[in-house]
Structures are given as C-alpha cells and as structure tokens.
Design a protein around this motif. Structure first.
Motif, short mmCIF file in Angstrom:
data_model
loop_
_atom_site.label_atom_id
_atom_site.label_comp_id
_atom_site.label_asym_id
_atom_site.label_seq_id
_atom_site.Cartn_x
_atom_site.Cartn_y
_atom_site.Cartn_z
N GLN A 164 -15.07 -10.27 -90.69
CA GLN A 164 -16.05 -9.76 -90.24
C GLN A 164 -15.04 -7.82 -91.25
O GLN A 164 -15.62 -6.85 -91.79
CB GLN A 164 -16.35 -9.29 -88.77
N ASP A 165 -14.14 -8.15 -90.39
CA ASP A 165 -13.48 -6.93 -90.37
C ASP A 165 -12.92 -6.31 -92.29
O ASP A 165 -13.76 -5.53 -92.75
CB ASP A 165 -12.02 -6.90 -89.74
N THR A 177 -16.44 -4.94 -93.65
CA THR A 177 -16.90 -4.01 -93.22
C THR A 177 -15.60 -2.71 -94.13
O THR A 177 -16.27 -1.72 -94.82
CB THR A 177 -16.06 -3.78 -91.94
N GLN A 178 -14.46 -3.02 -94.55
CA GLN A 178 -13.34 -2.52 -95.52
C GLN A 178 -13.67 -2.52 -97.17
O GLN A 178 -13.95 -1.33 -97.65
CB GLN A 178 -12.12 -2.36 -95.25
N THR A 199 -24.15 -10.63 -87.29
CA THR A 199 -24.30 -9.02 -87.50
C THR A 199 -25.67 -9.11 -87.32
O THR A 199 -27.05 -8.03 -86.63
CB THR A 199 -23.82 -8.90 -89.13
N ASN A 218 -23.55 -0.46 -90.21
CA ASN A 218 -23.11 -0.78 -90.96
C ASN A 218 -23.63 -1.82 -91.65
O ASN A 218 -23.80 -2.81 -91.76
CB ASN A 218 -23.60 -2.20 -89.29
N ARG A 219 -23.06 -0.43 -92.74
CA ARG A 219 -23.05 -0.67 -93.78
C ARG A 219 -23.22 -2.00 -94.81
O ARG A 219 -24.10 -2.36 -95.63
CB ARG A 219 -22.92 0.66 -94.94
N ALA A 220 -21.64 -1.78 -94.82
CA ALA A 220 -21.54 -3.04 -95.48
C ALA A 220 -21.94 -4.82 -94.96
O ALA A 220 -22.04 -5.90 -95.71
CB ALA A 220 -19.80 -3.53 -96.09
N LEU A 221 -21.72 -4.30 -93.86
CA LEU A 221 -22.56 -5.93 -92.55
C LEU A 221 -23.41 -6.11 -93.08
O LEU A 221 -24.03 -7.33 -93.15
CB LEU A 221 -21.70 -5.49 -91.31
#
Lengths: 205, 205
Positions: free
Chosen positions: A21-22, A25-26, A66, A103-106
């Motif tokens: 998840q991290d 996100t990055q 998510t 939470n754009r990337a997720l």
C-alpha cells in the motif's frame, strides 16, 4: 498458542499488504517492485510467494483495503435517511471526489490494475467492489420508484460510472478532463442535472 | 523530385504508423514491441528511431489518426442543425459507443497511453483531442443559452467524461461497469436524464 505457523504467515501477509500500500501510494501500481516491497516488509524476496500467489494477488488485497475504506467514507457521507435523494447523491459524489483526490494513487490502482489474461478475479474481491454501487440504490429508488430491482442496479452502475468518468479524466490530467479546481463544481452540476432529469424520467419514461 | 530523402522518410513514417496501428489493434498498447513493429513495416529496428523520437511519439501518431477518424464519425452522426439539442447529444453519444466498441484497442489506447514522467504532450497532439469536445458545444449552447463560452467548454468536458466513464467501465469489463448488451440503453438513459436536467438548469440555476 503463540507463534504458530499460521500466525507467522498472517503477520507476514499483513506486513506485505502494508508495504505494498505504501509503495503504490508513492510510486503507483506500475512502480510496485517485489524487491523494494519485501525489503520494506523486512522479509526475503521468496517469502512474498509463500504469503501470496503472486504480486497481482497482493495488489488485490491492497485494493480490497482501499475499497473498504472508500465504502466506509461513502456510508459516513450519507445524510439522514429522510433527506431528499438529491442530497444523498450530491453527498456521495462529493465524498467520492474527495476520496479520489486524497488517495490518488490507491484510487487509480483500483481501476488500472488488470489481472493477466485468462486469470479470473477471485469471488471474494468481486464482492469488495459492490460498496461503490450499493450506496446508490436507495436514493435512486427514491427518485425512480417505477424501476424494478434489476433496472435500479443498472442505473446505479451508470450513475457511478458517469461521476467516475469526470473524476478519472480530471485526475489523470487528460486534455479533455476538467481542471482540478473545477472538478467539484462540475460534478455537482452533473449530479444536479442527472437527478432533475431522472425525476422527470418518471413521467417521460 | 523523386525519391528525395524527405520522401523516403515520410514513406517510412507512414509504414511505421500503419504497422503500429495494426499491432495495437491486435495486442493493445502494452503489446506494442519495437521488433515486431519494424518487422511488419519492413525496416530495420534502428530505422524506427530515425523516423520517430521514440515508441511513445509513434503511439501519439496512431492516436492522432484514431482521433481524426473518431472526429469524422461524430460529425457525420450529427443531425440537421435545426434538430433539437437532445437529438444531437443522443446521436453523438450513440456514435461514440459504436466507435469505441468497433475500435476497442485503438480507443483504449487513446486513454491509456501515458508519456514518461516529465515529458509534455506536444501541442499538435493536444489539439487532436479537441474534436471530442467541440461537437458538444453547439447542442449544449442550445440547451443552456445562459452559459458563457468558458462555462460551455467546461460543461462539454463534463458531459463527454460522463458518457466516457460509462463506456470505459463497460468495455474494460469492470465489475461495476454495465454489461455490454445494456451499454447502449444505459448511455441513452444517461444522456436523456442529463439533457432534461440541463434544460431545467436554465431556470433552477
């Protein structure tokens, strides 16, 4: 009791899901690399494949988390059950926009991840997506009491997809998308038009 | 005259674009490989990079062709200028659905292709996307004569994105998408609701 094999495996899976998840996100879903992931989770590269079938299955678990959070967010945004359906649909759309932006990337990962050809999505994960549609049924039913259950489900999917399309093209920064600073007001205008039009739909068929 | 260096280069570029279009149609954008492409175009691998900066720029040229065809299709679908705006918007949405279904991989490539981070889309290609929005301006202006030019452009983008979202989730076969056999009728219902609601918008603000 204590550190049974099952408990160790559950702990490893939890650490890998948190690390994935991290990383998503990055770096986004395309930036998810097994080595960086296992380093962050503090396990050997090979341990990934004892905990999950493969990287795709791990991504499904991140997406499940998510979707669960998104579902909670949508439910929390709902006004009192006796509020007019327009208020409920506007609140849901607004919460959806906020969640996607925060939470754009997720959020993008939910819609960009694809299983390899020939691999079916497991049933447990199919059901995770239902939260996106379920919350729309009641307000749409209030707007269109003439529609039967099956038609309401279809209309819920269409209503979701319409709002989703506006958010997606805006967040992807597509040329034809609306600028981010107008996303909220444009989604409000869309939901407003769809809602008023659906009302009339009762009479006009 | 004759086989000048420029003419040879133009011919090579045309063959590469045609081959890339064919490869994307067959294998999607992620299946586009420089070697298969140059083999089909009948040139050396290195020739690709004398004709185009890189594979991404070649994809932009394929997308430009797809957008030009899509633009022609949308314009051809427009009813007579004195037709009611609802008729124009329904005809455009219907033509969009048909084009996406009939040109699935090429259409998906329009929205899935991403330039590497830090690379800006060239201006010439930005303009290619305008066809998707331009055709909506006149009918939306007829529906909402109260909106100024800037607001009309925003509303056109939002209207496009709403229909696009429904088509995208359906064609991607997403769990929350509508089934393909109901795509046409759901898009019709959406455009109908948006149109009726927009009409009321004139009074309701």
């Amino acid at each position: 009791m204590g550190n049974s094999r099952e408990e160790k495996r559950a702990d490893l899976r939890a650490r890998l899901i948190a690390a994935a998840q991290d990383q998503i996100t990055q770096h986004g879903i395309t930036g998810l690399k097994a080595r960086a992931l296992t380093t962050q989770a503090g396990c050997a590269l090979g341990a990934l494949y004892t905990a999950f079938e493969d990287l795709d299955m791990l991504i499904l678990h991140v997406n499940a988390r998510t979707l669960a959070r998104l579902g909670e967010t949508l439910k929390a945004a709902l006004p009192a059950p006796d509020a007019p359906p327009e208020a409920a649909l506007q609140a849901l759309a607004s919460a959806y926009v906020d969640f996607a932006c925060a939470n754009r990337a997720l959020w993008i990962a939910l819609f960009e991840h694809r299983l390899p050809e020939g691999v079916e999505m497991p049933d447990w994960h199919r059901k995770d997506h239902a939260v996106l549609i379920e919350v729309l049924i009641a307000p749409l039913h209030a707007l269109r009491p003439d529609l039967d259950e099956a038609a309401l489900v279809m209309r819920s999917r269409t209503t979701f997809a319409a709002v989703h399309g506006v958010v997606l093209l805006a967040l992807q920064g597509r040329f034809v998308g609306v600028p981010l600073d107008q996303l909220k007001s444009e989604v409000t205008a869309l939901v407003s038009a769809m809602t008023r039009g659906a009302h009339l739909g009762q009479d006009a068929g």
